[in-house]
Design a protein around this motif. Structure first.
Motif, PDB file in Angstrom:
ATOM      1  N   ASP A  23      -5.071 -16.376  -5.275  1.00 19.03           N
ATOM      2  CA  ASP A  23      -5.067 -15.525  -6.457  1.00 19.03           C
ATOM      3  C   ASP A  23      -4.643 -14.107  -6.084  1.00 19.03           C
ATOM      4  N   GLY A  24      -4.143 -13.382  -7.075  1.00 16.44           N
ATOM      5  CA  GLY A  24      -3.783 -11.984  -6.875  1.00 16.44           C
ATOM      6  C   GLY A  24      -2.517 -11.827  -6.059  1.00 16.44           C
ATOM      7  N   ARG A  25      -2.324 -10.623  -5.560  1.00 24.09           N
ATOM      8  CA  ARG A  25      -1.142 -10.324  -4.758  1.00 24.09           C
ATOM      9  C   ARG A  25      -1.289 -10.949  -3.372  1.00 24.09           C
ATOM     10  N   VAL A  26      -0.185 -11.470  -2.872  1.00 21.63           N
ATOM     11  CA  VAL A  26      -0.199 -12.177  -1.589  1.00 21.63           C
ATOM     12  C   VAL A  26       0.905 -11.610  -0.701  1.00 21.63           C
ATOM     13  N   PRO A  99       0.514  -0.933   0.792  1.00 22.00           N
ATOM     14  CA  PRO A  99       0.600  -0.641  -0.647  1.00 22.00           C
ATOM     15  C   PRO A  99       0.870  -1.861  -1.523  1.00 22.00           C
ATOM     16  N   ALA A 100       1.226  -3.000  -0.918  1.00 19.82           N
ATOM     17  CA  ALA A 100       1.490  -4.200  -1.723  1.00 19.82           C
ATOM     18  C   ALA A 100       0.274  -4.583  -2.555  1.00 19.82           C
ATOM     19  N   LEU A 101      -0.908  -4.410  -1.990  1.00 22.82           N
ATOM     20  CA  LEU A 101      -2.124  -4.780  -2.728  1.00 22.82           C
ATOM     21  C   LEU A 101      -2.387  -3.847  -3.899  1.00 22.82           C
ATOM     22  N   ASP A 102      -1.789  -2.663  -3.863  1.00 18.70           N
ATOM     23  CA  ASP A 102      -1.913  -1.720  -4.980  1.00 18.70           C
ATOM     24  C   ASP A 102      -0.765  -1.841  -5.977  1.00 18.70           C
ATOM     25  N   GLY A 103       0.211  -2.711  -5.666  1.00 21.96           N
ATOM     26  CA  GLY A 103       1.251  -2.996  -6.644  1.00 21.96           C
ATOM     27  C   GLY A 103       2.573  -2.283  -6.471  1.00 21.96           C
ATOM     28  N   LYS A 104       2.833  -1.701  -5.309  1.00 21.12           N
ATOM     29  CA  LYS A 104       4.132  -1.051  -5.072  1.00 21.12           C
ATOM     30  C   LYS A 104       4.549  -1.271  -3.622  1.00 21.12           C
ATOM     31  N   VAL A 105       5.845  -1.530  -3.414  1.00 20.47           N
ATOM     32  CA  VAL A 105       6.374  -1.637  -2.054  1.00 20.47           C
ATOM     33  C   VAL A 105       7.735  -0.953  -1.982  1.00 20.47           C
ATOM     34  N   SER A 118      17.362   4.485   4.010  1.00 22.18           N
ATOM     35  CA  SER A 118      18.032   3.668   2.985  1.00 22.18           C
ATOM     36  C   SER A 118      17.969   4.300   1.597  1.00 22.18           C
ATOM     37  N   ARG A 119      17.038   5.194   1.397  1.00 18.89           N
ATOM     38  CA  ARG A 119      16.838   5.852   0.104  1.00 18.89           C
ATOM     39  C   ARG A 119      16.510   4.850  -1.016  1.00 18.89           C
ATOM     40  N   ALA A 120      15.876   3.773  -0.640  1.00 17.78           N
ATOM     41  CA  ALA A 120      15.466   2.776  -1.626  1.00 17.78           C
ATOM     42  C   ALA A 120      14.336   3.336  -2.487  1.00 17.78           C
ATOM     43  N   GLU A 121      14.220   2.800  -3.676  1.00 26.07           N
ATOM     44  CA  GLU A 121      13.139   3.171  -4.593  1.00 26.07           C
ATOM     45  C   GLU A 121      11.990   2.173  -4.440  1.00 26.07           C
ATOM     46  N   TYR A 122      10.791   2.624  -4.691  1.00 25.59           N
ATOM     47  CA  TYR A 122       9.643   1.715  -4.698  1.00 25.59           C
ATOM     48  C   TYR A 122       9.799   0.726  -5.847  1.00 25.59           C
ATOM     49  N   VAL A 123       9.354  -0.498  -5.616  1.00 23.98           N
ATOM     50  CA  VAL A 123       9.392  -1.519  -6.659  1.00 23.98           C
ATOM     51  C   VAL A 123       7.964  -1.988  -6.936  1.00 23.98           C
ATOM     52  N   ASP A 124       7.744  -2.398  -8.183  1.00 21.31           N
ATOM     53  CA  ASP A 124       6.424  -2.862  -8.585  1.00 21.31           C
ATOM     54  C   ASP A 124       6.187  -4.296  -8.135  1.00 21.31           C
ATOM     55  N   VAL A 125       4.952  -4.553  -7.773  1.00 20.80           N
ATOM     56  CA  VAL A 125       4.509  -5.911  -7.449  1.00 20.80           C
ATOM     57  C   VAL A 125       3.417  -6.249  -8.460  1.00 20.80           C
TER      58      VAL A 125
END
Length: 195
Positions: A23-26, A99-105, A118-125
């Motif tokens: 369950d939840g983020r993995v 931070p994956a468990l908080d919903g952003k990587v 890389s100047r990548a943006e954070y994405v939501d999980v």
């Protein structure tokens, strides 16, 4: 030690089944020498997980290399540097695994081709999201994950399949600890080691 024979597809199904039961983020780490192509297995898990309604974010340690000035300080073919200085495992933990468990990587940190950020943006999980990280030399650093997979190559297979032979000594003292330890000399006929 017992080894259960599988096919590549049943190995994918085994991994998907284990993740789906959580369950939840993995967070999942798929580890293996470059010759084992851990990214190929990690990619194969994505669509079956999405079919189960799980959102998936893929990350590779190739996007978490350290700057060339650090990686290549002792030359381009130094196995000690490859083992200890090439990959930014602290950055991987700081920007992806914690931070994956908080919903952003952050899906990437470094562009090796340009040797710049890389100047990548954070994405939501989302709440049921899965973050799958593939790479090499990941599993003796106690990185946080809910599931770890190691693709083991015998010394002979590792030597035969490794294009960059200078990296081989980096694996001499590598002792990964994994939830799924897979004998992977023949990717079409892997064997799951069961205790």
């Amino acid at each position: 030690m017992k080894v259960r024979p599988l096919t590549f597809d049943t190995l994918v199904a085994e991994i998907v089944s284990r993740i789906s039961a959580m369950d939840g983020r993995v967070r999942v780490l798929v580890d293996g020498a470059p010759a084992a192509e851990p990214g190929k297995l990690a990619d194969a898990v994505v669509e079956p997980l999405r079919a189960f309604g799980r959102s998936v974010q893929r990350v590779s340690t190739e996007d978490f290399l350290r700057p060339a000035s650090v990686r290549l300080e002792h030359g381009r073919t130094d196995p000690y540097s490859y083992r200890h200085d090439w990959f930014d495992f602290n950055g991987l933990q700081r920007e992806v695994l914690d931070p994956a468990l908080d919903g952003k990587v952050l899906p990437s940190l470094w562009n090796a081709a340009t040797d710049r950020a890389s100047r990548a943006e954070y994405v939501d999980v989302p709440e049921n999201g899965v973050v799958i990280v593939d790479g090499t030399l990941l599993l003796d650093r106690w990185l946080p994950a809910e599931l770890t997979v190691h693709l083991w190559l015998s010394p002979g297979a590792l030597k035969r399949k490794t294009a960059e032979e200078w990296t081989l000594p980096a694996f001499d003292d590598y002792e990964p600890v994994a939830d799924l330890f897979v004998r992977y000399d023949h990717p079409d006929r892997p064997g799951l080691v069961e205790s």
